[in-house]
Write an enzyme that holds these catalytic residues in place. Structure first.
Site, mmCIF file in Angstrom:
data_model
loop_
_atom_site.group_PDB
_atom_site.id
_atom_site.type_symbol
_atom_site.label_atom_id
_atom_site.label_comp_id
_atom_site.label_asym_id
_atom_site.label_seq_id
_atom_site.Cartn_x
_atom_site.Cartn_y
_atom_site.Cartn_z
ATOM 1 C CB ILE A 1 -31.560 25.905 44.028
ATOM 2 C CG1 ILE A 1 -30.888 27.287 44.529
ATOM 3 C CG2 ILE A 1 -32.266 26.219 42.799
ATOM 4 C CD1 ILE A 1 -30.147 27.847 43.966
ATOM 5 C CD GLU B 1 -20.002 29.640 33.197
ATOM 6 O OE1 GLU B 1 -19.317 30.256 33.608
ATOM 7 O OE2 GLU B 1 -20.552 28.664 33.059
ATOM 8 C CG ASP C 1 -26.720 29.769 34.350
ATOM 9 O OD1 ASP C 1 -27.311 30.975 33.321
ATOM 10 O OD2 ASP C 1 -27.017 30.569 34.990
ATOM 11 N NE ARG D 1 -20.272 26.584 40.721
ATOM 12 C CZ ARG D 1 -21.499 27.614 41.149
ATOM 13 N NH1 ARG D 1 -21.859 28.037 40.632
ATOM 14 N NH2 ARG D 1 -20.491 28.378 42.124
ATOM 15 C CG ASP E 1 -29.639 15.963 47.920
ATOM 16 O OD1 ASP E 1 -28.389 15.093 48.613
ATOM 17 O OD2 ASP E 1 -29.233 16.843 47.793
ATOM 18 C CG HIS F 1 -22.419 31.088 35.510
ATOM 19 N ND1 HIS F 1 -21.890 30.501 36.018
ATOM 20 C CD2 HIS F 1 -23.527 31.465 36.625
ATOM 21 C CE1 HIS F 1 -21.793 30.030 37.252
ATOM 22 N NE2 HIS F 1 -22.885 30.320 37.568
#
Length: 332
Positions: free
Chosen positions: A152, A262, A257, A233, A171, A283
């Site tokens: 992604i 949640e 998102d 997340r 990363d 989400h």
């Protein structure tokens, strides 16, 4: 071959249609509780879940005493499955990581634009009679820092470059080659990279190391008026720290998102939901018709191939999906 599949979360109807044509029995128990799973799972060869169902070691052990051989995570993240227990009990776990890549990447760009132009807030005010032409920000020429350069992250980087953004990537693994191939600058010091970023987009898995990765320490590294996007997340971000960063002007606007709870449960999360410069979506990164179709097809293909089920219909269905993913630069 008598194969039984238990599905506990909603899947696109094509999964059920194709499974039936392949002669596979599928039982759907949407919203199954943990106690129900402990009772049901031993009677099935395959358990298919999305992010809602948590598959702990006890459930895996119960399944292994029966028929369970394979767990399919219809989606990307595996943090709801006890992978160590699955390995210990020799139950294979597979997911469909590329199926929703495009949908999530498009949402990231949507959140970036919406945050830069305060679209949600200005829309709300206009609907309530306040016609205010507030100045926003352009993304062209801005520096995007992608934190987590997986599928992604790479897709977001490519799309951001098409908007004329400069892109850097961070990363914990070596991304030099993959970053350079996309015209992206790899960076090795996250705090230092945050000092030069206008927009930050987070794409890391939830692990012990990434829990509350974005806390006061990293928000302090950011330059003033940074746009912050998280579609990975929720627990990767400390909600209280983000709220402070917004109030202090370190973060200009945020697009989220995902949240740690949640629906939102903590005072900080509820304040974020009400903040004029925060856009919260429930989400929905992978919630497109196209992504869910691909998830269903790839999930069934994983089952038929790993269990050695001959089903020409499934193979015929997967080919155009794989062709489409390859056009996006993704592996099937």
């Amino acid at each position: 071959m008598d194969v039984r599949i238990l599905v506990t979360d909603h899947l696109h109807k094509v999964f059920h249609e194709l499974a039936k044509r392949c002669g596979i029995r599928v039982d759907e128990r949407l919203g199954a509780t943990r106690d129900e799973l402990l009772r049901l799972v031993p009677g099935y060869d395959v358990l298919v879940v999305r992010s809602r169902t948590r598959v702990d070691g006890e459930i895996i052990a119960a399944g292994r005493k029966g028929r369970l051989r394979l767990i399919v995570r219809a989606g990307v993240g595996l943090d709801n499955i006890d992978l160590e227990a699955a390995k210990r009990y020799e139950v294979e776990v597979v997911n469909t990581p590329t199926a929703s890549t495009q949908s999530v990447a498009e949402l990231v760009l949507g959140l970036m634009i919406a945050a830069a132009r305060s679209i949600a807030w200005l829309n709300y005010r206009a609907r309530n009679g306040v016609w205010l032409k507030e100045r926003g920000l352009e993304l062209y020429g801005k520096t995007l820092l992608v934190v987590g350069f997986g599928r992604i992250g790479r897709r977001v980087a490519a799309m951001a470059k098409a908007l004329g953004m400069r892109v850097k990537a961070y990363d914990v693994i070596d991304i030099e080659r993959s970053a350079r191939s996309l015209g992206v600058e790899p960076v090795y010091d996250l705090c230092e990279a945050l000092r030069s970023a206008d927009v930050v987009s987070v794409h890391v898995p939830l692990t012990k190391q990434t829990y509350h990765l974005f806390s006061d320490k990293l928000f302090e590294c950011m330059k003033p008026r940074t746009i912050f996007i998280n579609t990975s997340r929720g627990a990767v971000v400390d909600a209280e720290a983000l709220l402070r960063a917004l109030e202090e002007g370190k973060v200009y606007a945020a697009g989220l998102d995902v949240l740690e709870h949640e629906p939102p449960a903590t005072p900080a999360e509820k304040k974020l939901l009400e903040h004029p410069r925060v856009i919260v979506t429930p989400h929905i990164g992978a919630s497109t018709e196209e992504a869910q179709y691909r998830v269903a097809i790839l999930s069934l293909a994983a089952i038929t191939r790993r269990l050695g089920i001959c089903c020409p219909e499934a193979e015929e269905a997967i080919k155009p999906v794989c062709d489409q993913l390859e056009e996006m630069g993704l592996n099937c």
